[in-house]
Design an enzyme around this catalytic site. Structure first.
Site, PDB file in Angstrom:
ATOM      1  N   ASN A 210      -8.543  60.590  60.756  1.00  0.00           N
ATOM      2  CA  ASN A 210      -9.084  61.404  61.796  1.00  0.00           C
ATOM      3  C   ASN A 210     -10.549  61.684  61.492  1.00  0.00           C
ATOM      4  O   ASN A 210     -11.163  61.211  60.530  1.00  0.00           O
ATOM      5  CB  ASN A 210      -8.167  62.529  62.232  1.00  0.00           C
ATOM      6  CG  ASN A 210      -8.196  63.339  60.641  1.00  0.00           C
ATOM      7  OD1 ASN A 210      -9.297  64.003  60.214  1.00  0.00           O
ATOM      8  ND2 ASN A 210      -6.800  63.754  59.995  1.00  0.00           N
ATOM      9  N   ILE A 307       2.486  70.039  54.359  1.00  0.00           N
ATOM     10  CA  ILE A 307       2.013  70.613  52.995  1.00  0.00           C
ATOM     11  C   ILE A 307       2.086  72.362  53.239  1.00  0.00           C
ATOM     12  O   ILE A 307       2.605  72.987  52.320  1.00  0.00           O
ATOM     13  CB  ILE A 307       0.855  70.157  52.724  1.00  0.00           C
ATOM     14  CG1 ILE A 307       0.907  68.516  52.645  1.00  0.00           C
ATOM     15  CG2 ILE A 307       0.385  70.801  51.218  1.00  0.00           C
ATOM     16  CD1 ILE A 307      -0.533  68.206  52.313  1.00  0.00           C
ATOM     17  N   PHE A 323      -5.338  76.434  58.961  1.00  0.00           N
ATOM     18  CA  PHE A 323      -6.229  76.120  60.087  1.00  0.00           C
ATOM     19  C   PHE A 323      -5.377  75.903  61.439  1.00  0.00           C
ATOM     20  O   PHE A 323      -4.482  75.042  61.191  1.00  0.00           O
ATOM     21  CB  PHE A 323      -7.491  75.450  59.397  1.00  0.00           C
ATOM     22  CG  PHE A 323      -8.475  75.792  58.862  1.00  0.00           C
ATOM     23  CD1 PHE A 323      -8.049  76.475  57.375  1.00  0.00           C
ATOM     24  CD2 PHE A 323      -9.562  76.176  59.309  1.00  0.00           C
ATOM     25  CE1 PHE A 323      -9.017  77.160  56.603  1.00  0.00           C
ATOM     26  CE2 PHE A 323     -10.378  76.901  58.673  1.00  0.00           C
ATOM     27  CZ  PHE A 323     -10.174  77.413  57.419  1.00  0.00           C
ATOM     28  N   LYS A 337       1.414  79.356  65.897  1.00  0.00           N
ATOM     29  CA  LYS A 337       1.519  78.326  64.641  1.00  0.00           C
ATOM     30  C   LYS A 337       1.474  79.074  63.473  1.00  0.00           C
ATOM     31  O   LYS A 337       2.261  78.644  62.312  1.00  0.00           O
ATOM     32  CB  LYS A 337       0.051  77.687  64.558  1.00  0.00           C
ATOM     33  CG  LYS A 337       0.276  76.020  64.022  1.00  0.00           C
ATOM     34  CD  LYS A 337      -0.930  75.303  64.360  1.00  0.00           C
ATOM     35  CE  LYS A 337      -0.838  74.613  65.627  1.00  0.00           C
ATOM     36  NZ  LYS A 337      -1.965  73.709  65.915  1.00  0.00           N
ATOM     37  N   LYS A 341       4.779  78.865  60.907  1.00  0.00           N
ATOM     38  CA  LYS A 341       4.788  78.432  59.437  1.00  0.00           C
ATOM     39  C   LYS A 341       4.985  79.466  58.380  1.00  0.00           C
ATOM     40  O   LYS A 341       4.841  79.198  57.240  1.00  0.00           O
ATOM     41  CB  LYS A 341       3.401  77.707  59.392  1.00  0.00           C
ATOM     42  CG  LYS A 341       3.280  76.358  59.993  1.00  0.00           C
ATOM     43  CD  LYS A 341       2.178  75.452  59.683  1.00  0.00           C
ATOM     44  CE  LYS A 341       1.955  74.396  60.523  1.00  0.00           C
ATOM     45  NZ  LYS A 341       1.042  72.992  59.897  1.00  0.00           N
TER      46      LYS A 341
HETATM   47  N1  CTP Z   1      -1.262  70.971  57.725  1.00  0.00           N
HETATM   48  C1  CTP Z   1      -0.567  70.543  56.210  1.00  0.00           C
HETATM   49  N2  CTP Z   1       0.199  69.440  56.325  1.00  0.00           N
HETATM   50  C2  CTP Z   1       0.585  68.692  57.466  1.00  0.00           C
HETATM   51  C3  CTP Z   1       0.028  69.112  58.735  1.00  0.00           C
HETATM   52  C4  CTP Z   1      -1.016  70.160  58.753  1.00  0.00           C
HETATM   53  O1  CTP Z   1      -0.696  71.129  55.531  1.00  0.00           O
HETATM   54  N3  CTP Z   1       1.180  67.817  57.319  1.00  0.00           N
HETATM   55  C5  CTP Z   1      -1.980  72.211  57.599  1.00  0.00           C
HETATM   56  C6  CTP Z   1      -3.456  71.797  58.006  1.00  0.00           C
HETATM   57  O2  CTP Z   1      -4.026  71.839  56.808  1.00  0.00           O
HETATM   58  C7  CTP Z   1      -3.649  73.043  58.656  1.00  0.00           C
HETATM   59  C8  CTP Z   1      -2.700  73.590  59.514  1.00  0.00           C
HETATM   60  O3  CTP Z   1      -1.584  72.977  58.797  1.00  0.00           O
HETATM   61  O4  CTP Z   1      -4.064  74.333  57.890  1.00  0.00           O
HETATM   62  C9  CTP Z   1      -2.599  72.710  60.955  1.00  0.00           C
HETATM   63  O5  CTP Z   1      -1.380  72.983  61.501  1.00  0.00           O
HETATM   64  P1  CTP Z   1      -0.856  71.848  62.418  1.00  0.00           P
HETATM   65  O6  CTP Z   1       0.307  72.414  62.951  1.00  0.00           O
HETATM   66  O7  CTP Z   1      -1.017  70.314  61.793  1.00  0.00           O
HETATM   67  O8  CTP Z   1      -2.087  72.087  63.395  1.00  0.00           O
HETATM   68  P2  CTP Z   1      -2.596  70.788  64.311  1.00  0.00           P
HETATM   69  O9  CTP Z   1      -2.784  69.517  63.646  1.00  0.00           O
HETATM   70  O10 CTP Z   1      -3.541  71.615  65.074  1.00  0.00           O
HETATM   71  O11 CTP Z   1      -1.077  70.809  64.994  1.00  0.00           O
HETATM   72  P3  CTP Z   1      -0.735  70.163  66.582  1.00  0.00           P
HETATM   73  O12 CTP Z   1      -1.069  68.858  66.323  1.00  0.00           O
HETATM   74  O13 CTP Z   1       0.640  70.339  66.504  1.00  0.00           O
HETATM   75  O14 CTP Z   1      -1.819  71.157  67.468  1.00  0.00           O
END
Ligand code: CTP
Length: 404
Positions: A210, A307, A323, A337, A341
């Site tokens: 990304n 994570i 975030f 969110k 979490k």
């Molecule tokens: N995060 C993480 N591990 C993942 C995915 C996300 O630690 N596999 C953490 C990111 O570092 C951030 C937060 O979770 O702090 C973002 O949450 P996420 O639900 O992934 O947000 P988006 O990517 O915005 O989710 P969505 O695509 O469902 O909107």
């Protein structure tokens, strides 16, 4: 962060081959804004010219208790009081023995006895001398008195031996000196930060990733370290230099990031998940480059572990900051969110054509249980300062509640 700006550093140099490294240490100290007074033992001049130290520090080197000219300008007791910190690098076995015994046969040992400033000692000697019970006993005495023993390092020695006794590198000694002067709200706290994107391999040359640049996470790591925290930064592939005082662990994909975070989690007080972790990874990674023989290729993806959610679910969880990047309905999505979490705080930002990823500026909506603050658009470094203030406020408030 320049904790040494205007500080008075008394740099003691004794007679070891590592004395040449003292010149580099003096240069680094001056670069950080410290005022440096070099004090050499008589035989140190056999290894490095006093003129070198004078040129680097802008002050004549002191080496005698009985120099009428120097004593008239600043007597040795005055010099001992002038020092904010005393660093002896290199410290020979003999100097260490003098300090342990409290003897004062020359200027350097006298200053160490007369000063009330913290004393840091970077031993440098042959490995057998270092291992000798007399040296070890002396080191034990000094450590017991609160003297910081820096090193020594292990490895090849100038005399041809291999083992412990090498003086630590000047940059490492500099960091230890700086640590003495760091003032901040997070001293003694351990923080793990994730930053940047992850890359999920499709074949040996292609990946899913990304647009995250890692700038926000790196800026946060830098500010957290400046506030005195011990920071481990787990970084995906980014083109950024490591912030000062931060321990960086580079990873490529989400599974590696997950492992690195959990490895760093022991004793962690705060977890700041700023990485844009790929939510999915290819089910199969082709061992060889996929050839363009087919018109249509299907990529099957499976979910990566979350994570942040996994850290927040631990019974001994640190204070967790997440975030959220959204294109619309920022507050609603971010708050759900945060709840889903189980986070202590979430920082949400709008992402779109000109915001969020790959830019130097950003704005955040920060939400916690019972409160929220909008941080307006500003440079990510400044934004990191504002966000760390909020994190420290909420962390302190939570710790106070738990303690009461
Ligand atoms: N995060 C993480 N591990 C993942 C995915 C996300 O630690 N596999 C953490 C990111 O570092 C951030 C937060 O979770 O702090 C973002 O949450 P996420 O639900 O992934 O947000 P988006 O990517 O915005 O989710 P969505 O695509 O469902 O909107």
């Amino acid at each position: 962060m320049q904790p040494l700006r205007g500080r008075h550093v008394l740099l003691g140099i004794s007679a070891g081959i590592a004395a040449y490294k003292a010149a580099e240490l003096a240069r680094l100290l001056v670069r950080e804004g410290a005022e440096v007074q070099a004090v050499m033992t008589r035989s140190a001049a056999e290894f490095i010219a006093p003129m070198t130290l004078q040129a680097l520090t802008g002050r004549p080197v002191r080496d005698s208790l009985f120099d009428p000219q120097h004593e008239a300008a600043m007597g040795h007791i005055e010099l001992a009081r002038w020092a904010d910190v005393v660093v002896i690098a290199p410290a020979t076995a003999d100097v260490i023995a003098q300090l342990a015994a409290g003897s004062a046969p020359d200027l350097l040992s006298t200053l160490c006895l007369a000063t009330e400033a913290p004393v840091l000692v970077a031993p440098a000697m042959n490995q057998a001398m270092w291992r000798h019970p007399a040296t070890q006993a002396n080191i034990g005495v000094l450590a017991g008195r609160g003297v910081d023993i820096l090193g020594p390092g292990d490895g090849e020695q100038a005399c041809g031996d291999t083992g412990p006794g090498r003086m630590l590198e000047p940059t490492v000694i500099l960091a230890a000196i700086e640590q003495r002067f760091v003032q901040g709200r997070l001293i003694g706290k351990r923080v793990v930060v994730t930053a940047g994107p992850t890359r999920e391999a499709i074949d040996p040359v292609r990946f899913v990733a990304n647009r995250s640049s890692g700038k926000m996470g790196f800026a946060l790591a830098s500010v957290l370290a400046a506030e005195g925290a011990e920071v481990v930064l787990v970084a995906g592939p980014v083109a950024l230099s490591t912030p000062r005082g931060v321990k960086r662990i580079d990873v490529e994909n989400a599974l590696q990031m997950h492992r690195a975070v959990f490895d760093a989690l022991a004793g962690c007080d705060l977890f700041v998940a700023c990485a844009a972790v790929a939510d999915f990874r290819p089910v199969d990674v082709a061992e060889r480059k996929i050839k363009k023989t087919d018109e249509v290729v299907t990529l099957q993806l499976k979910r990566n572990p979350d994570i942040l959610a996994d850290v927040a679910a631990r019974p001994d969880r640190p204070f967790c900051v997440g975030f959220a990047a959204e294109t619309h309905d920022l507050e609603d999505y971010a708050e759900s969110k945060r709840r889903a979490k189980g986070l202590d705080m979430i920082a949400a930002n709008l992402v779109g054509a000109s915001q969020g990823f790959e830019t130097d500026d950003n704005a955040l909506l920060v939400i916690w249980e019972g409160g929220k603050v909008a941080l307006p658009t500003q440079n990510k470094s400044q934004l990191a300062v504002e966000l760390v203030k909020l994190i420290a406020d909420r962390f302190d408030a939570q710790t106070a509640t738990q303690d009461s």
